[in-house]
Design a protein around this motif. Structure first.
Motif, mmCIF file in Angstrom:
data_model
loop_
_atom_site.group_PDB
_atom_site.id
_atom_site.type_symbol
_atom_site.label_atom_id
_atom_site.label_comp_id
_atom_site.label_asym_id
_atom_site.label_seq_id
_atom_site.Cartn_x
_atom_site.Cartn_y
_atom_site.Cartn_z
ATOM 1 N N ASP A 186 62.464 -24.224 99.336
ATOM 2 C CA ASP A 186 62.815 -22.952 98.703
ATOM 3 C C ASP A 186 63.780 -23.134 97.541
ATOM 4 N N GLU A 187 64.138 -24.405 97.241
ATOM 5 C CA GLU A 187 65.000 -24.766 96.115
ATOM 6 C C GLU A 187 66.427 -24.250 96.251
ATOM 7 N N LEU A 188 66.814 -23.776 97.429
ATOM 8 C CA LEU A 188 68.150 -23.208 97.599
ATOM 9 C C LEU A 188 69.209 -24.270 97.863
ATOM 10 N N GLN A 189 68.797 -25.444 98.297
ATOM 11 C CA GLN A 189 69.759 -26.490 98.603
ATOM 12 C C GLN A 189 69.029 -27.823 98.656
ATOM 13 N N GLU A 190 69.765 -28.873 98.924
ATOM 14 C CA GLU A 190 69.155 -30.177 99.156
ATOM 15 C C GLU A 190 69.349 -30.543 100.625
ATOM 16 N N GLN A 191 68.347 -31.195 101.192
ATOM 17 C CA GLN A 191 68.334 -31.473 102.620
ATOM 18 C C GLN A 191 68.469 -32.963 102.893
ATOM 19 N N LEU A 192 69.245 -33.283 103.897
ATOM 20 C CA LEU A 192 69.382 -34.662 104.347
ATOM 21 C C LEU A 192 68.403 -34.903 105.486
ATOM 22 N N TYR A 193 67.475 -35.838 105.270
ATOM 23 C CA TYR A 193 66.559 -36.271 106.321
ATOM 24 C C TYR A 193 67.079 -37.563 106.920
ATOM 25 N N MET A 194 66.763 -37.790 108.178
ATOM 26 C CA MET A 194 67.234 -38.998 108.853
ATOM 27 C C MET A 194 66.259 -39.425 109.935
ATOM 28 N N VAL A 195 66.251 -40.717 110.205
ATOM 29 C CA VAL A 195 65.585 -41.242 111.392
ATOM 30 C C VAL A 195 66.673 -41.449 112.435
ATOM 31 N N VAL A 196 66.526 -40.800 113.574
ATOM 32 C CA VAL A 196 67.528 -40.887 114.635
ATOM 33 C C VAL A 196 66.916 -41.573 115.846
ATOM 34 N N GLU A 197 67.594 -42.604 116.302
ATOM 35 C CA GLU A 197 67.184 -43.294 117.531
ATOM 36 C C GLU A 197 68.082 -42.826 118.668
ATOM 37 N N ARG A 198 67.487 -42.471 119.789
ATOM 38 C CA ARG A 198 68.270 -42.071 120.966
ATOM 39 C C ARG A 198 67.426 -42.315 122.207
ATOM 40 N N THR A 199 68.063 -42.246 123.361
ATOM 41 C CA THR A 199 67.357 -42.397 124.629
ATOM 42 C C THR A 199 66.886 -41.030 125.107
ATOM 43 N N ILE A 200 65.588 -40.892 125.286
ATOM 44 C CA ILE A 200 64.984 -39.646 125.753
ATOM 45 C C ILE A 200 64.227 -39.936 127.043
#
Length: 679
Positions: free
Chosen positions: A470-484
């Protein structure tokens, strides 16, 4: 005894080093914190709880490393690319691109072991990819599900030094796709080893019949004979023997460039195994042609160029960044390459380079933030700012971690920058911990804060930033490793937009859970689609109000009350710890004197509940609910909240504030009422 009422009006110093606990004389001391976790520092002064992370998809193989790479054609056409073991997948508009019922992916020439050494630069729909062991590739986009790799086929160069031996090369024809090139001997060719199998793909340039011609080796017959294909418009003048020749500088024999960038309508490459301190640039406006001269040996202003940094030691060029001048990050400090004037284009005849400081850089690409270039230094323990300094009439590289050197313990791995709604520089450590810097240099705001992602054994593995759809902001994407549910998983997630009630956000739209999803629709008493959180205890916000925690079973949870809106995900806490306040009394500084705290007042905006205490194990809750608010709903509070703190008089005093609910919290100021003993 003296009664004092100090106030901390802002937190723009961020979290500072434990080594500065005694520097109460510093101006930044009064605006800093001892600890800032999962709170973002506003440039205006306050701190706000970071939003949660929204689940996108699991990576293709959670047992292997992946790397996120931004691809930004425009603010409305931005992608995050998931590079993995010989594949690439794509994320757009907060979701994974699908082809039929499966994730859209293409085959990649790069294995997991190659990912850390990849370097990227982009022009419109083409991503140029460098790796020291691979011929440069192009990743091209023609549609959301139309991506393809191809080799970067450079034309007429770049080349190494002109031959200085008596070895001659003789072409069998002036042009063609199968021209035999015969060397009189092996002297001057690969250290006198002659042509090698790894020379296939390498260029040859030779002067014959008064004309420079150029070709590309397509096969090798022996150490003195190869077959080549001439480049269009670069035919040989005749078939006579000549000792005036040059070999291409890029090949499997000599290595491939490790970094690239665009500057002044040229494509620049730098650093291969044979020439780690050399820069090569294409012709102006012709990104794939590197001709050092025209056919008549004339060097033109738009000719390709190469420059080897002349210093007292070999400074490997680790990255390049095209700003007002071309910036080169080397192992022994940044260099500036320019024409010598802001009004002149860079040409082969006016190119100059100067080292600005001796603060060496790492191999990771820098980021541009405002008018500065932010880079990781050679030790990977400091983040530096490369910017012009009027006082020294040159570039300086101040240490942005100087007053918070502890914040990067664990070595910085990657940087990402989100410029809106606030200017934030994100730093990922080798340990999987995430750090963030609120950076507004013009306002002298350089404030560090740390961020822990919710879940068991959670670690961030890669980060990338792109504009939101929507061009309203910039987004931080990440790869997250965790125990599920007992298994190690790696998920792609992005940080949700900041909560702002002034812009229409409400408790019903609040999103303060990690790896979460949200629901909006008709009233329901169960929520499904949570397979990625199977077996985990999740926080739940229903219709803008707290809901008891639930355990995900068969990908679903059952609610205690109907929901028309909900946010479900892993919980996390936001914590700040203040510094010991310094106030002057009639007998001098208050430091080291016994103090009794009568009350603490927190000034907040759009906040619900807050814990305050002198120890995380002894916290008191400040309740924000009023009798007029119905059960199952809430109203966010703006104003001052006072707490009579149960505190035993002590010579040391710092304060913890903690927020645990899946709701917003913004703290603008902290006020105390202290009684200071004169002993």
């Amino acid at each position: 005894m003296a009664k004092v009422t100090p106030i901390q009006t802002n937190f723009t110093g961020g979290e500072i080093s434990p080594r500065l606990r005694g520097r109460v004389d510093l101006t930044k001391y009064t605006s800093s914190l001892a600890h800032c976790e999962n709170f973002v520092v506003f440039p205006h002064g306050g701190v706000t709880k970071r939003s949660g992370t929204r689940f996108v998809a699991e990576v293709k193989d959670s047992s292997k490393q992946t790397r996120l790479v931004p691809f930004i054609f425009s603010t409305v056409q931005a992608y995050v690319l998931e590079f993995g073991d010989y594949y690439v997948r794509f994320v757009r508009n907060e979701g994974q691109i699908q082809s039929g019922s499966a994730a859209y992916e293409i085959a990649s020439p790069y294995s997991t072991a190659d990912l850390d050494k990849l370097d990227f630069t982009q022009s419109a729909d083409i991503l140029f990819i460098c790796h020291p062991d691979y011929e440069t590739r192009k990743l091209s986009r023609t549609g959301h599900t139309q991506w393809s790799f191809s080799k970067f086929n450079s034309i007429d160069g770049p080349f190494g030094a002109v031959n200085t031996t008596d070895t001659t090369l003789t072409p069998s024809a002036t042009s063609g796709t199968s021209v035999t090139i015969t060397a009189s001997n092996t002297g001057g060719i690969n250290g006198s080893s002659g042509f090698l199998e790894t020379d296939v793909g390498r260029h040859i340039r030779l002067l014959s019949g008064g004309k420079w011609g150029s070709c590309k080796i397509i096969s090798r017959s022996s150490s003195t004979v190869v077959t080549a294909s001439t480049f269009t418009d670069f035919d040989f003048g005749d078939t006579s023997a000549t000792d005036n020749w040059r070999l291409g500088i890029w090949s499997d024999t000599t290595g491939w460039p490790t970094t690239a960038t665009f500057y002044q309508q040229r494509l620049f490459f730098a650093n291969n195994a044979q020439s780690p301190n050399t820069v090569w640039a294409s012709e102006s406006g012709n990104f794939e042609t590197f001709s050092p001269t025209n056919n008549q040996a004339e060097v033109l202003d738009d000719s390709g160029l190469d420059l080897t940094l002349a210093t007292d030691q070999v400074n490997a060029i680790r990255w390049m960044y095209g700003a007002k001048q071309l910036q080169l990050g080397t192992s022994d400090g940044p260099f500036i390459m320019s024409s010598g004037s802001d009004n002149l284009a860079l040409t082969p005849s006016n190119v100059t380079s100067n080292r600005e400081t001796t603060d060496g850089t790492t191999t990771k690409k820098p980021i541009g933030a405002s008018r500065a270039t932010i880079f990781i230094d050679r030790t990977r323990t400091k983040i530096r700012e490369l910017a012009y300094n009027l006082e020294v009439d040159g570039f300086a590289t101040p240490d942005l971690t100087l007053i918070a050197e502890h914040i990067t313990t664990g070595n910085v791995k990657e940087l990402a920058y989100t410029r809106s709604p606030d200017s934030l520089i994100w730093a990922l450590l080798d340990t999987g911990q995430l750090r963030c810097l609120t950076y507004e240099r013009a306002q002298d705001v350089v404030a560090w804060h740390r961020h822990t992602i919710g879940g068991n054994n959670s670690k961030v593995k890669s980060i990338a930033a792109i504009p939101s759809f929507d061009e309203l902001q910039e987004q931080l994407y990440m790869v997250v490793e965790r125990t599920i549910n007992g298994a190690t998983k790696q998920y792609i997630e992005f940080l949700e937009k900041s909560f702002d009630q002034a812009k229409g956000d409400t408790p019903e739209t609040a999103f303060f859970v990690d790896c979460g999803l949200s629901y909006s629709g008709i009233a329901v008493t169960s929520l499904s689609g949570l397979t990625h959180l199977e077996g985990e205890t999740v926080k739940v916000l229903v219709n803008g109000a707290n809901h008891p925690d639930k355990v995900v079973s068969s990908g679903a949870i059952t609610l205690d009350r109907p929901a028309t809106s909900a946010a479900i995900g892993l919980g996390y806490e936001a914590i700040i710890r203040t510094l010991d306040p310094e106030v002057q009394t009639e007998s001098g500084p208050s430091q080291g004197k016994t103090r009794r705290v009568e009350r603490v007042t927190a000034r907040v905006v759009d906040t619900y509940n807050l814990e305050i205490g002198y120890d995380l194990n002894n916290m008191q809750t400040v309740f924000f609910r009023t009798p007029s608010v119905p059960m199952g709903s809430l109203v966010l509070f703006t104003g001052d909240k006072r707490l009579l703190l149960e505190f035993t008089p002590n010579r040391e005093f710092d304060l913890y504030m903690r927020h645990k609910d899946p709701l917003p919290c913004t703290i603008l100021a902290v006020m105390y009422a202290l009684v200071v003993s004169e002993r």
